[in-house]
Design an enzyme around this catalytic site. Structure first.
Site, PDB file in Angstrom:
ATOM      1  N   HIS A  91       0.499  -1.057  -0.215  1.00 41.04           N
ATOM      2  CA  HIS A  91       0.113   0.010   0.050  1.00 41.04           C
ATOM      3  C   HIS A  91       1.171   1.067   0.291  1.00 41.04           C
ATOM      4  O   HIS A  91       1.592   1.311   0.361  1.00 41.04           O
ATOM      5  CB  HIS A  91      -0.645  -0.064   1.338  1.00 41.04           C
ATOM      6  CG  HIS A  91      -1.865   1.140   1.001  1.00 41.04           C
ATOM      7  ND1 HIS A  91      -1.577   2.388   1.557  1.00 41.04           N
ATOM      8  CD2 HIS A  91      -3.243   1.215   0.647  1.00 41.04           C
ATOM      9  CE1 HIS A  91      -2.742   3.783   1.629  1.00 41.04           C
ATOM     10  NE2 HIS A  91      -4.155   2.299   1.173  1.00 41.04           N
ATOM     11  N   GLU A 107      -4.288   2.234  -7.582  1.00 40.04           N
ATOM     12  CA  GLU A 107      -4.632   2.789  -5.788  1.00 40.04           C
ATOM     13  C   GLU A 107      -4.182   4.369  -6.909  1.00 40.04           C
ATOM     14  O   GLU A 107      -2.292   4.269  -5.420  1.00 40.04           O
ATOM     15  CB  GLU A 107      -4.798   2.857  -5.106  1.00 40.04           C
ATOM     16  CG  GLU A 107      -5.463   1.425  -4.314  1.00 40.04           C
ATOM     17  CD  GLU A 107      -5.561   1.484  -3.084  1.00 40.04           C
ATOM     18  OE1 GLU A 107      -7.115   1.934  -2.010  1.00 40.04           O
ATOM     19  OE2 GLU A 107      -4.382   1.965  -1.728  1.00 40.04           O
ATOM     20  N   GLY A 144      -7.018   8.842   0.491  1.00 38.46           N
ATOM     21  CA  GLY A 144      -7.322  10.009   1.122  1.00 38.46           C
ATOM     22  C   GLY A 144      -7.612  11.260   0.487  1.00 38.46           C
ATOM     23  O   GLY A 144      -7.515  12.357   1.246  1.00 38.46           O
ATOM     24  N   SER A 171     -10.142   6.838  -2.413  1.00 38.93           N
ATOM     25  CA  SER A 171     -11.794   8.438  -2.198  1.00 38.93           C
ATOM     26  C   SER A 171     -12.607   7.467  -2.891  1.00 38.93           C
ATOM     27  O   SER A 171     -13.493   8.735  -3.600  1.00 38.93           O
ATOM     28  CB  SER A 171     -10.837  10.127  -2.780  1.00 38.93           C
ATOM     29  OG  SER A 171      -9.489  10.302  -2.307  1.00 38.93           O
TER      30      SER A 171
HETATM   31  P1  PGA Z   1      -9.366   5.845   1.178  1.00 35.31           P
HETATM   32  O1  PGA Z   1      -8.564   5.011   0.870  1.00 35.31           O
HETATM   33  O2  PGA Z   1     -10.783   4.938   0.169  1.00 35.31           O
HETATM   34  O3  PGA Z   1      -9.774   7.056   2.147  1.00 35.31           O
HETATM   35  O4  PGA Z   1      -8.954   7.143  -0.084  1.00 35.31           O
HETATM   36  C1  PGA Z   1      -8.232   4.117   0.000  1.00 35.31           C
HETATM   37  C2  PGA Z   1      -6.911   2.751   0.170  1.00 35.31           C
HETATM   38  O5  PGA Z   1      -5.933   3.409   1.186  1.00 35.31           O
HETATM   39  O6  PGA Z   1      -7.160   1.972  -0.150  1.00 35.31           O
END
Ligand code: PGA
Length: 269
Positions: free
Chosen positions: A117, A186, A192, A227
């Site tokens: 991640h 991602e 975030g 997000s």
């Molecule tokens: P988020 O995180 O949905 O809060 O943007 C997604 C992720 O990091 O997998």
């Protein structure tokens, strides 16, 4: 030192039955990354919401903090929701203070494990070589890896695809094509953030990721994360090449989770 899994999952081609559901091409996927969002009460609310949710037409998985994995496995034992960790070490055992092995996760009965991640790479300086070794460790212990990739800086779709494809190639370098993988696209800048990447961008990157995956890991699914909200979920799910969603904040409480599940459950596959 092979142990008996605490929860005796049925296995399909090595991986657990619940991990195999995540690979089922007929089911849309909803992955919930709990990060470090919750205290004990809040974490239990999310896990309990998954216990009572209707997930018959959804391949769901949840990644609690390490101390809550055993409790989540017990709570979700009779459900279809897969459980896993947010990280894993590449070694099976040794002097690695603070780390957790795939060996132990598999013995506990975990189904999946998240690897690479953006927050781990940023805060812990993880390299592509380490990520590749973690993917190999997951496979060694029949855990389904959820491998994260994504460009760090905003880029046009071609630039983002080039960066992301190169990451994928490097991070699959230690695995064979017989091994299954879930890839979470991602973009770091969309995690975030105020809004997800737009669907044209996602589709353009994912078509290139799938080109690599067909060659490198034929048993795969591709998720989008960054997000996602109940509002944006349907259009992202409808994006060509996307099999499901990987969600952080918006799945952080029972109401958000229920709203996301409603969208994913009714998504035509
Ligand atoms: P988020 O995180 O949905 O809060 O943007 C997604 C992720 O990091 O997998």
């Amino acid at each position: 030192m092979a142990g008996t899994p605490a929860h005796e999952p049925d296995r399909v081609a090595g991986i657990t039955r619940r991990a195999a559901r995540v690979l089922d091409p007929t089911l849309p996927v909803l992955g919930v990354g709990m990060k470090m969002f919750h205290d004990l009460t809040g974490a239990r609310e999310v896990i309990e919401a998954l216990r009572t949710a209707d997930t018959t037409s959804v391949a769901s998985f949840v990644l609690p903090s390490f101390p809550l994995i055993a409790e989540a496995l017990a709570t979700l034992q009779a459900t279809d929701t897969a459980v896993g960790a947010q990280d894993v070490h590449w070694a099976d055992r040794g002097a690695h203070t603070g780390s957790v092995s795939a060996l132990l996760l598999a013995e506990l009965g975990c189904d999946v494990v998240e690897i690479g991640h953006a927050e781990r790479r940023r805060e812990h300086n993880e390299t592509d070589e380490q990520v590749a070794a973690k993917v190999a460790a997951a496979h060694r212990h029949q855990l389904l890896p959820v491998l994260c990739v994504g460009e760090h800086e905003p880029a046009d779709p071609d630039g983002a695809a080039a960066v992301t494809v190169a990451q994928l190639e490097r991070r699959l370098a230690a695995t064979t094509e017989a091994e299954p993988v879930v890839v979470a696209y991602e973009p770091s800048w969309a995690i975030g953030a105020a809004a997800a990447a737009d669907t044209e961008h996602i589709a353009a990157v994912v078509v290139e990721l799938r080109r690599v995956l067909r060659r490198r890991a034929p048993h795969h699914r591709v998720l989008y994360g960054g997000s996602v909200t109940p509002h944006s979920a349907a259009s992202i799910l409808a994006c060509p090449g996307i099999d499901g969603l990987f969600v952080g904040r918006a799945a952080g409480d029972a109401d958000g989770l229920a709203a996301l599940l409603d969208v994913v459950r009714t998504h035509p596959t």
